[in-house]
Design a protein around this motif. Structure first.
Motif, PDB file in Angstrom:
ATOM      1  N   SER A 256     -47.364  62.127 -16.001  1.00 34.87           N
ATOM      2  CA  SER A 256     -48.350  61.091 -15.692  1.00 34.87           C
ATOM      3  C   SER A 256     -49.624  61.308 -16.494  1.00 34.87           C
ATOM      4  O   SER A 256     -50.091  62.423 -16.647  1.00 34.87           O
ATOM      5  N   GLY A 257     -50.171  60.236 -17.001  1.00 37.15           N
ATOM      6  CA  GLY A 257     -51.433  60.331 -17.736  1.00 37.15           C
ATOM      7  C   GLY A 257     -52.628  60.038 -16.860  1.00 37.15           C
ATOM      8  O   GLY A 257     -53.731  59.833 -17.342  1.00 37.15           O
ATOM      9  N   SER A 258     -52.429  60.021 -15.536  1.00 42.37           N
ATOM     10  CA  SER A 258     -53.507  59.648 -14.628  1.00 42.37           C
ATOM     11  C   SER A 258     -53.559  60.603 -13.446  1.00 42.37           C
ATOM     12  O   SER A 258     -52.574  60.770 -12.723  1.00 42.37           O
ATOM     13  N   SER A 259     -54.707  61.209 -13.227  1.00 43.97           N
ATOM     14  CA  SER A 259     -54.899  62.082 -12.070  1.00 43.97           C
ATOM     15  C   SER A 259     -54.768  61.293 -10.775  1.00 43.97           C
ATOM     16  O   SER A 259     -54.187  61.764  -9.790  1.00 43.97           O
ATOM     17  N   VAL A 260     -55.306  60.093 -10.770  1.00 40.49           N
ATOM     18  CA  VAL A 260     -55.284  59.256  -9.566  1.00 40.49           C
ATOM     19  C   VAL A 260     -53.854  58.850  -9.223  1.00 40.49           C
ATOM     20  O   VAL A 260     -53.420  58.960  -8.068  1.00 40.49           O
ATOM     21  N   ALA A 261     -53.107  58.381 -10.227  1.00 35.01           N
ATOM     22  CA  ALA A 261     -51.721  57.957  -9.986  1.00 35.01           C
ATOM     23  C   ALA A 261     -50.882  59.122  -9.483  1.00 35.01           C
ATOM     24  O   ALA A 261     -50.059  58.971  -8.574  1.00 35.01           O
ATOM     25  N   ASN A 262     -51.097  60.292 -10.039  1.00 29.73           N
ATOM     26  CA  ASN A 262     -50.358  61.476  -9.610  1.00 29.73           C
ATOM     27  C   ASN A 262     -50.712  61.848  -8.181  1.00 29.73           C
ATOM     28  O   ASN A 262     -49.845  62.203  -7.374  1.00 29.73           O
ATOM     29  N   THR A 263     -52.003  61.758  -7.845  1.00 32.01           N
ATOM     30  CA  THR A 263     -52.447  62.073  -6.483  1.00 32.01           C
ATOM     31  C   THR A 263     -51.797  61.146  -5.465  1.00 32.01           C
ATOM     32  O   THR A 263     -51.328  61.585  -4.406  1.00 32.01           O
ATOM     33  N   VAL A 264     -51.756  59.867  -5.783  1.00 30.73           N
ATOM     34  CA  VAL A 264     -51.179  58.886  -4.858  1.00 30.73           C
ATOM     35  C   VAL A 264     -49.672  59.077  -4.736  1.00 30.73           C
ATOM     36  O   VAL A 264     -49.102  59.023  -3.639  1.00 30.73           O
ATOM     37  N   THR A 265     -48.992  59.317  -5.876  1.00 33.96           N
ATOM     38  CA  THR A 265     -47.528  59.433  -5.875  1.00 33.96           C
ATOM     39  C   THR A 265     -47.057  60.614  -5.043  1.00 33.96           C
ATOM     40  O   THR A 265     -46.253  60.464  -4.120  1.00 33.96           O
ATOM     41  N   THR A 266     -47.537  61.804  -5.363  1.00 32.57           N
ATOM     42  CA  THR A 266     -47.086  62.996  -4.630  1.00 32.57           C
ATOM     43  C   THR A 266     -47.845  63.171  -3.318  1.00 32.57           C
ATOM     44  O   THR A 266     -47.293  63.679  -2.341  1.00 32.57           O
ATOM     45  N   GLY A 267     -49.085  62.714  -3.290  1.00 23.30           N
ATOM     46  CA  GLY A 267     -49.900  62.886  -2.082  1.00 23.30           C
ATOM     47  C   GLY A 267     -49.389  62.107  -0.891  1.00 23.30           C
ATOM     48  O   GLY A 267     -49.587  62.521   0.260  1.00 23.30           O
ATOM     49  N   SER A 268     -48.728  60.983  -1.140  1.00 22.00           N
ATOM     50  CA  SER A 268     -48.197  60.191  -0.027  1.00 22.00           C
ATOM     51  C   SER A 268     -47.130  60.964   0.745  1.00 22.00           C
ATOM     52  O   SER A 268     -46.844  60.655   1.903  1.00 22.00           O
ATOM     53  N   VAL A 269     -46.535  61.978   0.096  1.00 16.40           N
ATOM     54  CA  VAL A 269     -45.534  62.824   0.760  1.00 16.40           C
ATOM     55  C   VAL A 269     -46.151  64.135   1.239  1.00 16.40           C
ATOM     56  O   VAL A 269     -45.938  64.564   2.373  1.00 16.40           O
ATOM     57  N   THR A 270     -46.926  64.790   0.367  1.00 16.89           N
ATOM     58  CA  THR A 270     -47.403  66.148   0.668  1.00 16.89           C
ATOM     59  C   THR A 270     -48.576  66.183   1.644  1.00 16.89           C
ATOM     60  O   THR A 270     -48.664  67.098   2.473  1.00 16.89           O
ATOM     61  N   ILE A 271     -49.488  65.231   1.561  1.00 16.12           N
ATOM     62  CA  ILE A 271     -50.664  65.262   2.436  1.00 16.12           C
ATOM     63  C   ILE A 271     -50.288  65.125   3.916  1.00 16.12           C
ATOM     64  O   ILE A 271     -50.780  65.888   4.757  1.00 16.12           O
ATOM     65  N   PRO A 272     -49.403  64.170   4.294  1.00 16.00           N
ATOM     66  CA  PRO A 272     -48.990  64.120   5.706  1.00 16.00           C
ATOM     67  C   PRO A 272     -48.334  65.425   6.172  1.00 16.00           C
ATOM     68  O   PRO A 272     -48.569  65.869   7.300  1.00 16.00           O
ATOM     69  N   LEU A 273     -47.529  66.060   5.305  1.00 18.20           N
ATOM     70  CA  LEU A 273     -46.905  67.332   5.674  1.00 18.20           C
ATOM     71  C   LEU A 273     -47.954  68.413   5.903  1.00 18.20           C
ATOM     72  O   LEU A 273     -47.859  69.205   6.846  1.00 18.20           O
ATOM     73  N   MET A 274     -48.956  68.462   5.035  1.00 22.16           N
ATOM     74  CA  MET A 274     -50.017  69.464   5.186  1.00 22.16           C
ATOM     75  C   MET A 274     -50.758  69.271   6.501  1.00 22.16           C
ATOM     76  O   MET A 274     -51.062  70.237   7.217  1.00 22.16           O
TER      77      MET A 274
END
Length: 657
Positions: A256-274
């Motif tokens: 990914s060339g975007s920090s924001v896009a990467n945050t949203v993509t993986t964060g939608s899975v990892t943040i709820p788990l955390m």
């Protein structure tokens, strides 16, 4: 330990808010802070027309780079003129106009046609304009001014004001040097040293193809595969979900060339788990933001920056990819250490092993998803052109997507991915066009030498001070700017200061400015990746940004290490030197992370935290004396913590039932 002595300030899974934001929450907060998120909505026939035109443009870029033999100036003008059309079609004058359906006011149509028309006029009258050189006529001067001004307006809408302030300063400087308007316009608009210079050249050849490749690769479901791989590796360890976020973001972010896009993509899975396992909201959002931002320094792809850096420095791509390995390892190790210490401090456990995928079985079942990446890296290193490598890897990604029913690409899905590739290119291309103005003024006026003299004078020839001044400049200039354009600005304005003024190795200097340009995405006040993470975590955006900055402390330290000790980049070194610099860096990062976290085996008093941070910083500064002092300080703190834990366990023993 009995309940009487339990630390009630430590959050537990039961006491922590586990609610998370929806994609609507993410969109709302990003519309507030991120220019790229404020777009028009096109539906029905207009929407279909724009969709197919954008898809056709992506195919045109592939054809141009593989088969066409056009003059670079013609190709770049066609690329940027078309991008301006898309920019005005998608981005309104004001934020409050975003979201309107099938609405485009007449003045935007006029601006769009004038802006694109200026570049298309150059294409249609190419030979005549070239023959005139600096003697261009009044019409060409006017069209050049129109093209630059409308490009600036497109940049204001798509990217924001920071980069425009910088470009505006540079243009004013060119007038202050007594340059004639005709000469300025000719250099900035009609030559390959300005708007259609190297930044747009790289964007129209390499970057656009890698953005398209990334869009198709995402369609294969590789992001979910990376998350599952991370779960199988670290999910069961202490604070497992946060470590999963670090690993998966490193893997996803390199494409990914975007920090924001990467945050949203993986964060939608990892943040709820955390959050479910007990991490505070701010910490969960910050872990994802810092790791996702760092994904762009992860070789071999580095969000296309590896290819761009190879072009700017003039070295083979393989050299950049190899030299980036150890700095990226230390960056993510720093975040990993911070996450582990937080898990120890709060007593958080990992996920149940039976709920996690088995690594071997997972790789056997879905390892084929790595084929596009493997093919891409192999082709580039084997000597194929980067354009051809990107296109072939894209074709492999399309084939790979056919292996599973849920990722199989339909004709409609194929068009949508091409459209997304074009959409993702708009902000980068616009920013690259404005970056070309900056580069053009530097070339035309010799401003680079002035900046070099200023930094060298302010630092009094001291490399450490010069690095600090350059770091601050990079962070300010990088706020809110897409990564690739961000790097171009840094490489044009800041890297030459270190190379020519301070004698720093060219690759080390470019890597230095690249790192600090990127971490602007998590550094307050404009921390777009942290804001995206906070929207999912439902946390305070600014607190999340400050926490992300603390977690990513390695990003503020590692660049100093490889500039002052180029052995970390495999430059003029031996295996023994590499081993020593890596070991001292690891201990140093641990000391700094522990000091900032305030915990190793137990809560650290302030004086231990200071000793730990100072010891860590001493280990980072090259030299035998500083290394010995650093090891001694960090070692003393670890020993005191260990003894303190033993003493505490004797005073308050734990009784098993």
């Amino acid at each position: 330990m009995t309940d009487d002595f339990k630390d009630t300030s430590t959050p537990t899974p039961e006491s922590v808010d586990t609610s998370t934001g929806t994609m609507a929450d993410v969109e709302e907060i990003m519309k507030k802070y991120d220019r790229e998120s404020n777009t028009r909505i096109w539906t029905g026939t207009p929407g279909k027309i724009i969709k197919y035109v954008m898809a056709a443009f992506a195919l045109l870029m592939i054809w141009l780079n593989l088969f066409a033999n056009w003059d670079e100036r013609i190709r770049r003008c066609l690329f940027l003129g078309t991008i301006i059309i898309f920019a005005f079609l998608m981005y309104p004058l004001r934020k409050k106009d975003a979201g309107k359906v099938n609405h485009m006011p007449f003045y935007d149509v006029i601006l769009m046609l004038l802006g694109a028309g200026s570049f298309f006029y150059y294409i249609m009258n190419f030979k005549a304009v070239i023959d005139q050189a600096t003697r261009i006529g009044q019409l060409e001067v006017v069209l050049g001014i129109i093209g630059i001004v409308i490009l600036a307006e497109a940049c204001r809408r798509v990217v924001g004001l920071p980069i425009l302030f910088v470009a505006g300063f540079f243009v004013i400087y060119s007038f202050a040097q007594g340059k004639a308007l005709r000469v300025i316009i000719y250099n900035l608009f009609y030559t390959t040293t300005g708007v259609i210079g190297t930044p747009i050249g790289v964007c129209s050849t390499y970057i656009v193809l890698f953005i398209i490749f990334g869009a198709f690769l995402e369609g294969t479901g590789i992001s979910d595969f990376f998350i599952q791989v991370a779960n199988s590796i670290a999910g069961a360890s202490k604070g497992g979900p946060a470590k999963v976020a670090v690993i998966s973001s490193a893997l996803c972010g390199m494409v990914s060339g975007s920090s924001v896009a990467n945050t949203v993509t993986t964060g939608s899975v990892t943040i709820p788990l955390m959050k479910k396992t007990g991490y505070r909201s701010e910490f969960a959002g910050a872990v994802e933001a810092s790791a996702s931002t760092g994904g762009q320094i992860m070789p071999p792809i580095m969000g296309a920056a590896a290819f761009l850096m190879a072009e700017m420095v003039g070295v083979p791509y393989a050299d950049i990819a190899v030299k980036a390995i150890l700095p990226a390892f230390l960056y993510f190790l720093g975040i990993f250490i911070a996450v582990h210490l937080e898990a120890l401090r709060t007593g958080l456990r990992g996920l149940k092993k039976e709920d996690l995928p088995h690594f071997g079985k997972l790789v056997l079942r879905q390892g084929y998803l790595l084929l596009p990446l493997i093919i891409l890296v192999w082709m580039v290193m084997a000597g194929f052109t980067m354009a051809r490598s990107a296109v072939i890897a894209t074709l492999v990604a399309i084939v790979v997507s056919m292996f599973r029913k849920e990722t199989r690409m339909t004709p409609s899905g194929f068009i949508t991915v091409l459209e997304n590739g074009t959409k993702n290119t708009i902000s980068v291309a616009i920013a690259c066009g404005v970056a070309g103005i900056i580069a053009g003024v530097v070339t035309m006026t010799g401003l680079g030498q002035v900046l070099i003299s200023a930094i060298v004078g302010m630092s009094n020839g001291n490399l450490l001070i010069a690095l600090m001044l350059t770091m601050l400049t990079c962070i300010v200039l990088g706020m809110g700017v897409p990564t690739t354009a961000n790097y171009i600005i840094m490489a044009t304005t800041c890297a030459p200061i270190l190379v020519s003024g301070m004698g720093v190795n060219a690759i080390a200097a470019n890597m230095f400015v690249f790192y600090f340009g990127i971490i602007a995405d998590i550094t307050p006040p404009v921390a777009l990746a942290a804001y995206a993470g906070s929207a999912i975590a439902r946390s305070n955006p600014m607190k999340t940004a400050f926490t992300a900055t603390r977690l990513a402390i390695a990003a503020f330290i590692v660049p100093y290490i490889f500039v002052m000790s180029p052995a970390l980049l495999f430059i003029e070194t031996t295996p023994l030197e590499i081993i020593l610099i890596v070991l001292t860096s690891i201990v140093g990062l641990f000391g700094v992370s522990a000091g900032l976290a305030g915990f190793i085996y137990s809560k650290m008093p302030i004086w231990q935290r200071i000793l730990s941070v100072v010891g860590g910083l001493l280990l980072i500064y090259p030299g035998l004396v500083t290394d010995i002092a650093g090891v001694a300080l960090v070692g003393v703190v670890i020993a005191l913590q260990f003894v303190g834990r033993k003493k505490e366990s004797k005073e308050f023993p734990t009784f098993n039932n």
